[in-house]
Every structure is written in structure tokens, then in C-alpha cells.
Scaffold this motif. Sequence first.
Motif, PDB file in Angstrom:
ATOM      1  N   CYS A  63       0.838  -1.207   0.000  1.00  0.00           N
ATOM      2  CA  CYS A  63       0.000   0.000   0.000  1.00  0.00           C
ATOM      3  C   CYS A  63       0.872   1.256   0.000  1.00  0.00           C
ATOM      4  CB  CYS A  63      -0.925  -0.011   1.215  1.00  0.00           C
ATOM      5  SG  CYS A  63      -1.978   1.452   1.304  1.00  0.00           S
ATOM      6  N   GLU A  64       0.472   2.242  -0.795  1.00  0.00           N
ATOM      7  CA  GLU A  64       1.278   3.452  -0.956  1.00  0.00           C
ATOM      8  C   GLU A  64       0.730   4.639  -0.170  1.00  0.00           C
ATOM      9  OE1 GLU A  64       1.454   3.620  -5.220  1.00  0.00           O
ATOM     10  OE2 GLU A  64       2.800   1.874  -5.311  1.00  0.00           O
ATOM     11  N   CYS A  76      -4.989   0.552   2.497  1.00  0.00           N
ATOM     12  CA  CYS A  76      -6.033   1.596   2.497  1.00  0.00           C
ATOM     13  C   CYS A  76      -7.213   1.189   1.614  1.00  0.00           C
ATOM     14  CB  CYS A  76      -5.442   2.931   2.035  1.00  0.00           C
ATOM     15  SG  CYS A  76      -5.106   2.995   0.251  1.00  0.00           S
ATOM     16  N   GLY A  77      -6.936   0.382   0.570  1.00  0.00           N
ATOM     17  CA  GLY A  77      -8.011  -0.074  -0.298  1.00  0.00           C
ATOM     18  C   GLY A  77      -8.342   0.870  -1.442  1.00  0.00           C
ATOM     19  N   HIS A  78      -7.694   2.055  -1.500  1.00  0.00           N
ATOM     20  CA  HIS A  78      -8.054   2.979  -2.578  1.00  0.00           C
ATOM     21  C   HIS A  78      -6.861   3.599  -3.299  1.00  0.00           C
ATOM     22  CE1 HIS A  78      -7.170   6.127   0.332  1.00  0.00           C
ATOM     23  NE2 HIS A  78      -8.022   5.575   1.180  1.00  0.00           N
ATOM     24  N   CYS A  82      -3.163  -0.553  -4.106  1.00  0.00           N
ATOM     25  CA  CYS A  82      -4.269  -1.396  -3.620  1.00  0.00           C
ATOM     26  C   CYS A  82      -5.196  -1.781  -4.772  1.00  0.00           C
ATOM     27  CB  CYS A  82      -5.057  -0.659  -2.529  1.00  0.00           C
ATOM     28  SG  CYS A  82      -4.199  -0.627  -0.942  1.00  0.00           S
TER      29      CYS A  82
HETATM   30 ZN   LIG Z   1      -3.423   1.473  -0.438  1.00  0.00          ZN
END
Ligand SMILES: [Zn+2]
Length: 369
Positions: A63-64, A76-78, A82
Motif C-alpha cells: 500500500c502506498e 487503504c483499499g483505494h 491497492c
Molecule cells: Zn493502499
Amino acid sequence: MSAVRDSSPGGAPESMPGGVLPWLAAPLHEALRTQRGHALLVQGAQGAGQFEFAIALARAWLCETSESQRPDGLACGHCESCHLATADQVHPDLRVLLPEALHLALGWQRPGDAADAGEGKKKPSEWISIKQVRQAIEFSTLTSGRGRLKIVVIYPAERMPPAAASALLKLLEEPQGGQRFVLGCGDAAALLPTVRSRCHALTLPAPDAALAERWLADAGVVDAPVLIASSGGAPLAAFERHAMGLDAVLWARLPALVAAGDAQPLSRLPVWLVIDSLQKLCHDAMLAACGVAPRYFPAAGVPGDAALPRLADWGQALRRSARHADHPWNVGLMVESLVLQGQRALAGERAPIASATSAAPRDSVHSRR
Ligand SMILES: [Zn+2]
């Protein structure tokens, strides 16, 4: 087996950001907080969510979004990473090694050799190939596509033939900079000791019953506790069985159906699932015959007066059926034969229990959950 997308079985809810199954959140937090090794072996009972855990860990590592904005450490999922680290995308820094059968069932892309999936009409392999491991080794020599870590997820690790596992050993011992491995397995004893010794082991706890029941109920599963018990406490397996047509009503009726020799309601299930269900009924009938509460079925439905030697013979016959046969020549007749065999065992007749053949093996990769 149901299609699984983005870490969660198709049609089931994802209860947390990043698609983390709710009962995996606590062990994930712990792993993200404490794991510093480059190779992690995630073990636990079949169906505890090893693959989903491995993917969630990989997504969190890749995740960035700034860690200060992710106090729980989860993906984070977004962010772009991700988005790419999902089943229908290809993340340049993530390789997922699955047997072909699971690639198809889980809907995960196979970067680099997608053409293999369409080769001929042969049955999809239930093993991770040495070719896949070689591709992972080649991947390790590449520069990170997004300038961060590179992750290799391998599941089920015990489905690597010894030659493939041996090819991986050097990399597990001396990984290239910034590379991590997450191996998921349901049977660590089946792994090469040399693979086990090169990994930090993490054992997933049994899924929290309340979280699992709520998750299944949110997915539309009625009588979730009955189905969780039917799967030995594994909610993912319960969900998949439900998706195959084995709901709580049918499960509760199953002992009576077998005792009556009525195979028809079971004939729409995969043969491996019928055999697995009958093995559980045999197991529970043995417990009941000894005055012990059954494990898989509601106690009221399990006959307690079957003869133990007959049940032992039945158990052996079921193991033979699961082991020796692959493609059912006729699913309907096969299921009928299996049910009649069970009827004789539960009734304690003296007729020999013939081996029902041509069923799928019970330790098929499809029964992983
Ligand atoms: Zn992420």
C-alpha cells in the motif's frame, strides 16, 4: 468452490477496508506489528483463511498510502497499489502462485503465462508447477515496478512438488533486497522441512465464532452456526458449501436421507462434497454410538444405535472411494451408490459394504476449506 474476488468469496460481504475478513483482522494487526522476516509461513486449519490473510498482508505491505494515515497498518483499499493488488488486476510487484485449479476458482490472473489456462481441455492441475516457481525466481531478479517491496504469495504451499519447493529454497534463504514471501498452508507437515525451517511460522487462530456467524449472516446464509459446524468451524468452507447448494436445512436432513436411502436431494452436489459429508456423518455416528455428542451434525439427527464395526467398514469404504477414483462415470448413480452404502452402515445390515468408486479424491484442492 465459489469464485473469490478481492479476498472475499463471491457474493459475500467484505467487512473491513481492504477486503479483510473480520476474523483475520486481529492476527493481521499482530503480524503487521511484529513480522520483520522476509519469509512467513501462515498455517492453520483448512479454511481458516490462509490465502485471504496472505493477500491482505501483501496488500498492506504494498500500500502506498502513508502509514501515518493507516494506524491499523492495513491496506487503504483505494491507492493505486491497492487497486492493482486485486484478483482482476496485475500488480507489477506481486506474484501469486496457485495451482491452476485454484487460479480458475479464485479468479486470480496468472501474470506471464496466462496462455497456459487455455491449453487443451485437460483437467486444471491441483499442483503449483515448477514453471510457476521459476517465474517467481525470475521475478525476484527484476527491479521493483513501483519502487517498494516485491511480494510472492504461495498457496497452498504444500501443493508445491518437491522439485518446485527445492527450486525455491535458495531464494527463501537469500532473498533479493526488498522481497518478501508469504506461504499459506493447511498442512505444514506436508511441506519440505527445509522450506519450513526458512520461514517464520504464524498460526492463525480458529475464526471467532460470533464474527464468523455475523459475516455469514450478512452474506445471506441462514442458520450460519449449523453450517459452520458442518465445516468444522471454517466459515469460508461453510460459505462455499452453501453456495454449492448444501444449506443448513439439507445438512440437518442429511442423516435421515441417508438412513432412508434417499440420494436424490444430494445428487446436485459435487461428488467430493457428498463423500466429505458422508465421512462426517460416519464420524458423528461413531461418536453417537459411543455416547459422545456429534461434532458436525445437529445431535438430534444422528442415529446413536449403529454398530461400530459397520461404521468402521463404512469409513474405510469412503476413504477408498475418495482415494481411488477421479472422474465419476455417472454422478447420479455414484451418489446413489454412496448413499445406499451409508444406509446399510447406519442400519447395521450384514451385507458387505462395497466400495463405491469413481469419486473425486477427498484431499482435492477443492476441499481446502
Ligand atoms: Zn493502499
